[in-house]
Motif scaffolding. Structure first.
Motif, PDB file in Angstrom:
ATOM      1  N   SER A 153     -86.865 -34.949 -89.862  1.00  0.00           N
ATOM      2  CA  SER A 153     -87.282 -33.902 -90.531  1.00  0.00           C
ATOM      3  C   SER A 153     -88.955 -33.773 -90.488  1.00  0.00           C
ATOM      4  CB  SER A 153     -87.483 -34.123 -92.257  1.00  0.00           C
ATOM      5  OG  SER A 153     -85.961 -34.063 -92.549  1.00  0.00           O
ATOM      6  N   PRO A 154     -89.549 -32.604 -90.283  1.00  0.00           N
ATOM      7  CA  PRO A 154     -91.198 -32.781 -90.232  1.00  0.00           C
ATOM      8  C   PRO A 154     -91.831 -32.774 -91.567  1.00  0.00           C
ATOM      9  CG  PRO A 154     -90.179 -30.600 -89.798  1.00  0.00           C
ATOM     10  CD  PRO A 154     -88.987 -31.599 -90.032  1.00  0.00           C
ATOM     11  N   PRO A 155     -93.205 -33.124 -91.501  1.00  0.00           N
ATOM     12  CA  PRO A 155     -93.691 -33.125 -92.908  1.00  0.00           C
ATOM     13  C   PRO A 155     -93.640 -32.001 -93.758  1.00  0.00           C
ATOM     14  CG  PRO A 155     -95.386 -33.898 -90.942  1.00  0.00           C
ATOM     15  CD  PRO A 155     -94.063 -33.476 -90.336  1.00  0.00           C
ATOM     16  N   GLY A 156     -93.313 -32.241 -94.899  1.00  0.00           N
ATOM     17  CA  GLY A 156     -93.344 -31.282 -95.879  1.00  0.00           C
ATOM     18  C   GLY A 156     -91.861 -30.557 -96.011  1.00  0.00           C
ATOM     19  N   LYS A 157     -90.991 -31.112 -95.131  1.00  0.00           N
ATOM     20  CA  LYS A 157     -89.620 -30.455 -94.813  1.00  0.00           C
ATOM     21  C   LYS A 157     -88.496 -31.323 -95.185  1.00  0.00           C
ATOM     22  CE  LYS A 157     -90.579 -26.129 -93.635  1.00  0.00           C
ATOM     23  NZ  LYS A 157     -90.278 -25.758 -92.190  1.00  0.00           N
ATOM     24  N   SER A 158     -88.880 -32.480 -95.852  1.00  0.00           N
ATOM     25  CA  SER A 158     -87.748 -33.530 -95.805  1.00  0.00           C
ATOM     26  C   SER A 158     -86.779 -32.949 -96.991  1.00  0.00           C
ATOM     27  CB  SER A 158     -88.457 -35.027 -96.253  1.00  0.00           C
ATOM     28  OG  SER A 158     -87.274 -35.940 -96.259  1.00  0.00           O
ATOM     29  N   GLY A 159     -87.209 -32.788 -98.052  1.00  0.00           N
ATOM     30  CA  GLY A 159     -86.492 -32.383 -99.214  1.00  0.00           C
ATOM     31  C   GLY A 159     -85.628 -31.159 -98.943  1.00  0.00           C
ATOM     32  N   PHE A 160     -86.217 -30.235 -98.166  1.00  0.00           N
ATOM     33  CA  PHE A 160     -85.503 -29.106 -97.827  1.00  0.00           C
ATOM     34  C   PHE A 160     -83.958 -29.467 -96.864  1.00  0.00           C
ATOM     35  CE2 PHE A 160     -84.821 -25.257 -94.848  1.00  0.00           C
ATOM     36  CZ  PHE A 160     -83.956 -24.491 -95.656  1.00  0.00           C
ATOM     37  N   TYR A 161     -84.561 -30.156 -95.890  1.00  0.00           N
ATOM     38  CA  TYR A 161     -83.569 -30.682 -94.794  1.00  0.00           C
ATOM     39  C   TYR A 161     -82.405 -31.415 -95.330  1.00  0.00           C
ATOM     40  CZ  TYR A 161     -86.277 -28.379 -90.982  1.00  0.00           C
ATOM     41  OH  TYR A 161     -87.034 -27.602 -90.397  1.00  0.00           O
ATOM     42  N   THR A 162     -82.944 -32.330 -96.324  1.00  0.00           N
ATOM     43  CA  THR A 162     -81.781 -33.277 -96.535  1.00  0.00           C
ATOM     44  C   THR A 162     -81.060 -32.881 -97.835  1.00  0.00           C
ATOM     45  OG1 THR A 162     -83.566 -34.436 -98.326  1.00  0.00           O
ATOM     46  CG2 THR A 162     -83.383 -35.382 -96.128  1.00  0.00           C
ATOM     47  N   SER A 163     -81.469 -31.685 -98.096  1.00  0.00           N
ATOM     48  CA  SER A 163     -80.827 -31.009 -99.508  1.00  0.00           C
ATOM     49  C   SER A 163     -79.424 -30.602 -99.089  1.00  0.00           C
ATOM     50  CB  SER A 163     -81.544 -29.815-100.070  1.00  0.00           C
ATOM     51  OG  SER A 163     -81.656 -28.823 -99.084  1.00  0.00           O
ATOM     52  N   PHE A 164     -79.252 -30.292 -97.654  1.00  0.00           N
ATOM     53  CA  PHE A 164     -77.781 -29.905 -97.155  1.00  0.00           C
ATOM     54  C   PHE A 164     -76.908 -30.974 -97.120  1.00  0.00           C
ATOM     55  CE2 PHE A 164     -80.767 -26.733 -95.369  1.00  0.00           C
ATOM     56  CZ  PHE A 164     -80.045 -25.469 -95.909  1.00  0.00           C
ATOM     57  N   ILE A 165     -77.301 -32.447 -97.283  1.00  0.00           N
ATOM     58  CA  ILE A 165     -76.569 -33.496 -97.470  1.00  0.00           C
ATOM     59  C   ILE A 165     -75.881 -33.554 -98.940  1.00  0.00           C
ATOM     60  CG2 ILE A 165     -76.198 -35.947 -97.295  1.00  0.00           C
ATOM     61  CD1 ILE A 165     -76.886 -34.708 -94.818  1.00  0.00           C
ATOM     62  N   GLN A 166     -76.752 -33.139 -99.779  1.00  0.00           N
ATOM     63  CA  GLN A 166     -75.913 -33.395-101.126  1.00  0.00           C
ATOM     64  C   GLN A 166     -75.245 -31.793-101.224  1.00  0.00           C
ATOM     65  OE1 GLN A 166     -78.342 -35.952-100.917  1.00  0.00           O
ATOM     66  NE2 GLN A 166     -80.088 -34.350-101.151  1.00  0.00           N
ATOM     67  N   ALA A 167     -75.540 -30.890-100.551  1.00  0.00           N
ATOM     68  CA  ALA A 167     -74.605 -29.598-100.705  1.00  0.00           C
ATOM     69  C   ALA A 167     -73.436 -30.059 -99.901  1.00  0.00           C
ATOM     70  CB  ALA A 167     -75.433 -28.389-100.096  1.00  0.00           C
ATOM     71  N   GLY A 168     -73.444 -30.755 -99.062  1.00  0.00           N
ATOM     72  CA  GLY A 168     -72.306 -31.069 -98.375  1.00  0.00           C
ATOM     73  C   GLY A 168     -71.547 -32.055 -99.203  1.00  0.00           C
ATOM     74  N   GLY A 299     -72.335 -22.683-107.133  1.00  0.00           N
ATOM     75  CA  GLY A 299     -73.358 -23.819-107.526  1.00  0.00           C
ATOM     76  C   GLY A 299     -73.955 -24.706-106.234  1.00  0.00           C
ATOM     77  N   LEU A 300     -73.568 -24.309-105.160  1.00  0.00           N
ATOM     78  CA  LEU A 300     -74.117 -25.079-104.056  1.00  0.00           C
ATOM     79  C   LEU A 300     -75.608 -24.754-103.720  1.00  0.00           C
ATOM     80  CD1 LEU A 300     -71.273 -24.701-101.358  1.00  0.00           C
ATOM     81  CD2 LEU A 300     -71.665 -26.776-102.561  1.00  0.00           C
ATOM     82  N   PHE A 301     -75.937 -23.407-103.966  1.00  0.00           N
ATOM     83  CA  PHE A 301     -77.182 -23.242-103.733  1.00  0.00           C
ATOM     84  C   PHE A 301     -78.139 -24.058-104.590  1.00  0.00           C
ATOM     85  CE2 PHE A 301     -77.111 -20.691-107.444  1.00  0.00           C
ATOM     86  CZ  PHE A 301     -78.145 -20.569-107.979  1.00  0.00           C
ATOM     87  N   TRP A 302     -77.945 -24.607-105.780  1.00  0.00           N
ATOM     88  CA  TRP A 302     -78.717 -25.133-106.586  1.00  0.00           C
ATOM     89  C   TRP A 302     -79.519 -26.465-105.808  1.00  0.00           C
ATOM     90  CZ3 TRP A 302     -80.433 -22.817-110.382  1.00  0.00           C
ATOM     91  CH2 TRP A 302     -79.666 -21.986-111.449  1.00  0.00           C
ATOM     92  N   PHE A 303     -78.443 -27.317-105.091  1.00  0.00           N
ATOM     93  CA  PHE A 303     -78.865 -28.541-104.293  1.00  0.00           C
ATOM     94  C   PHE A 303     -79.929 -28.195-103.176  1.00  0.00           C
ATOM     95  CE2 PHE A 303     -74.532 -28.842-105.880  1.00  0.00           C
ATOM     96  CZ  PHE A 303     -74.685 -30.143-106.381  1.00  0.00           C
ATOM     97  N   VAL A 304     -79.889 -26.997-102.641  1.00  0.00           N
ATOM     98  CA  VAL A 304     -80.805 -26.651-101.567  1.00  0.00           C
ATOM     99  C   VAL A 304     -81.994 -26.247-102.202  1.00  0.00           C
ATOM    100  CG1 VAL A 304     -81.156 -25.083 -99.510  1.00  0.00           C
ATOM    101  CG2 VAL A 304     -78.749 -26.081 -99.817  1.00  0.00           C
ATOM    102  N   TYR A 305     -81.877 -25.230-103.093  1.00  0.00           N
ATOM    103  CA  TYR A 305     -83.127 -24.920-103.852  1.00  0.00           C
ATOM    104  C   TYR A 305     -84.019 -25.985-104.545  1.00  0.00           C
ATOM    105  CZ  TYR A 305     -85.997 -22.519-107.532  1.00  0.00           C
ATOM    106  OH  TYR A 305     -86.892 -22.083-108.047  1.00  0.00           O
ATOM    107  N   PHE A 306     -83.327 -26.741-105.280  1.00  0.00           N
ATOM    108  CA  PHE A 306     -84.185 -27.920-105.711  1.00  0.00           C
ATOM    109  C   PHE A 306     -84.644 -28.818-104.741  1.00  0.00           C
ATOM    110  CE2 PHE A 306     -82.057 -26.386-109.911  1.00  0.00           C
ATOM    111  CZ  PHE A 306     -83.450 -25.942-110.585  1.00  0.00           C
ATOM    112  N   GLY A 307     -83.856 -29.049-103.694  1.00  0.00           N
ATOM    113  CA  GLY A 307     -84.545 -30.021-102.701  1.00  0.00           C
ATOM    114  C   GLY A 307     -85.677 -29.429-102.024  1.00  0.00           C
TER     115      GLY A 307
END
Length: 534
Positions: A153-168, A299-307
């Protein structure tokens, strides 16, 4: 406190490579958690207990089936140790290739095990061994996927990119329900009970092939390649995880403050809701599965949104706010589900409460025969899923509403319950009530998303790169395996012992409270919003 290295290096992966990393890791997580959850999905319907576990008591079979579910979680920490060691020593990519292969083979194996009726005690033993293999595999999967994506993940994107793991992870639950419902739709009902339920387990072979194909195309993590080129890998990352300065505190916060808290909320939002609808509120099985699956999917979008939000406001705020909201909203959400799912049954419990009194109302759900008359009455009510309260009295008595029941045979109790409004036949809620149930499920998945969405990024940031796979995986799977994995069993046991359909929620509430306290005291965000420990 030691300075934590960033989760990226100067050689940034190309955008196309990052997209492949996210999609392959997230889909692999979906498939692997599908493999793990398919057991829980079918355990909630009772077919696992009836097929593999010996008992003439449906409550005991259900508890044994959930105990088998918990066993897989119990072995996740060992898998975290083994695969964490390999991930920090040999690399992220090949380690979670092994984990997904082990998971797929073990899941298909469950679908091939003969029933208890056919091979006796060998059936539950083999199932438990396969659940252990699944637990070992899952112990290496989440840490590998989370670290791998975070380190791309580039700087400032780690929460967004890894949130797909939680959604997974949530996606695996949704997929398990979708596959079960899909096969049930094309397999006749009598065949489903006899052999059709095995097809979702065997279907995991197809998912395994897709996962392996996608993950083989991945390259190694840039952070790991940089460490290996610089000779900075650690000889024994597991040992180093426990001796690195300040790391024990980080692992404690990761285990109790993060993993335990988020997991009990997540499992309550998924499996507890499904089990509550099917068993406690007597909602027709397919309807309950559709409601749970649809609510979880929405509810899957919650994980990506809050990530993604955690990249802007830091990791701590969403986690702490999510815990606090859970303490306030958990019981009201389930009260709403109960009122909407089966209004008649919920109203009967309020208007005509069932009270069992006696000198000794000790009740054990595992006993083949209860020792006292009072315990025998509780056994009858518990098997029917009827809520009750107990009272101390010199003689045993049963009261439904204001009416004492003199004839306490099972048949007479059935008639008295029916007369008091306790309709225990399976129901299908009306359209308006379905909307209320979905709203409630969306609310509780929101509580899960706000606490779970930022977690992979937070955990990756908390630990040094050279021991990150091990240091992340071990506390995560101790927290999720023992506090979360045993939740269905413990909550069902509490309900069976107390007769209160909501009593099992106190387990979730208590663990969440402890997690909140730990995070408030020790979890911090640095100047860039990255997670650290005070």
């Amino acid at each position: 406190m030691a300075t934590i290295a960033p989760t990226h290096d100067s050689q940034k992966p190309a955008p196309s490579d990052v997209r492949l990393v996210i999609s392959a890791s997230a889909l692999g997580t979906v498939f692997e958690w599908y493999d793990f959850f398919i057991y829980g999905t079918l355990a909630a319907s009772g077919v696992i207990g009836r097929t593999f576990f010996p008992a003439g008591n449906e409550m005991v079979q259900a508890l044994l089936a959930w105990a088998g579910f918990a066993v897989g979680f119990g072995f996740r920490p060992l898998g975290a140790v083994v695969f964490g060691y390999l991930g920090d020593r040999l690399g992220r990519k090949y380690t979670f290739l092994v984990t997904i292969a082990l998971m797929g083979v073990a899941t298909a194996g469950v679908g091939l095990v003969p029933s208890y009726e056919a091979i006796g005690m060998a059936a539950p033993i083999i199932v438990i061994l396969l659940r252990i293999a699944q637990g070992l595999a899952l112990g290496g999967e989440y840490g590998g996927a989370a670290v791998y994506v975070a380190e791309h993940s580039p700087p400032g994107k780690s929460g967004f990119y890894t949130s797909f793991i939680q959604a997974g992870v949530a996606g695996g639950f949704v997929l398990s329900l979708a596959v079960v419902l899909g096969f049930k739709a094309i397999i006749p009902a009598d065949a489903w009970g006899a052999w059709g339920w095995r097809t979702p387990f065997l279907f995991s072979i197809v998912l395994l092939v897709i996962s392996l194909w996608m993950r083989v195309k991945l390259s190694e993590s840039p952070v790991f390649k940089q460490m290996r080129a610089a000779g900075e890998t650690v000889a024994n990352p597991v040992k180093r995880s426990f001796t690195y300065p300040g790391n024990l505190k980080r692992m404690f916060v990761a285990m109790i403050g993060i993993a335990a808290g988020l997991t009990v909320i997540w499992y309550t939002s998924m499996f507890s809701v499904l089990s509550f609808l099917q068993t406690t509120m007597q909602v027709e099985e397919t309807t309950a599965q559709l409601l749970s699956g649809a609510g979880a999917l929405m509810g899957l979008f919650w994980f990506v949104y809050f990530g993604r939000l955690s990249d802007r406001i830091g990791r701590k705020k969403p986690i702490v706010i999510g815990y606090a909201l859970t303490l306030v909203l958990l019981f009201p959400i389930f009260w709403l589900i109960a009122a909407a799912a089966n209004p008649g049954l919920a109203r009967a419990g309020e208007v005509s409460p069932v009270v069992v009194a006696g000198p000794d109302c000790t009740y054990s759900p595992f006993a083949a025969k209860q020792k006292t008359e009072c315990g025998q009455l509780l056994d009858v009510l518990s098997k029917k899923g009827v809520p009750y309260t107990t009272a101390q009295a010199p003689e045993t008595s049963l009261t439904i509403g204001a009416q004492p029941i003199a004839d306490r045979s099972p048949e007479a109790i059935d008639r008295a319950l029916t007369a008091a409004g306790y309709d225990l036949t399976k129901v299908v809620p009306g359209a308006g009530n379905v909307a209320l149930i979905l709203l409630a499920i969306l609310a509780i998945t929101g509580l899960s998303g706000i606490t779970y969405g930022p977690v992979a990024a937070a955990l990756a940031e908390m630990f040094p790169p050279e021991i990150r796979y091990s240091s992340l995986s071990i506390p995560y799977h101790l927290g999720t395996g023992y506090f979360g994995g045993f939740l269905p069993f413990i909550s069902q046991y509490i309900v069976a012992r107390t007769g209160n359909p909501f009593a099992g929620l106190w387990y979730t509430w208590g663990i969440t409270l402890v997690a909140l306290i730990v995070c408030v005291i020790w979890l911090r965000d640095d100047a860039d919003g990255r997670a650290t420990v005070a």
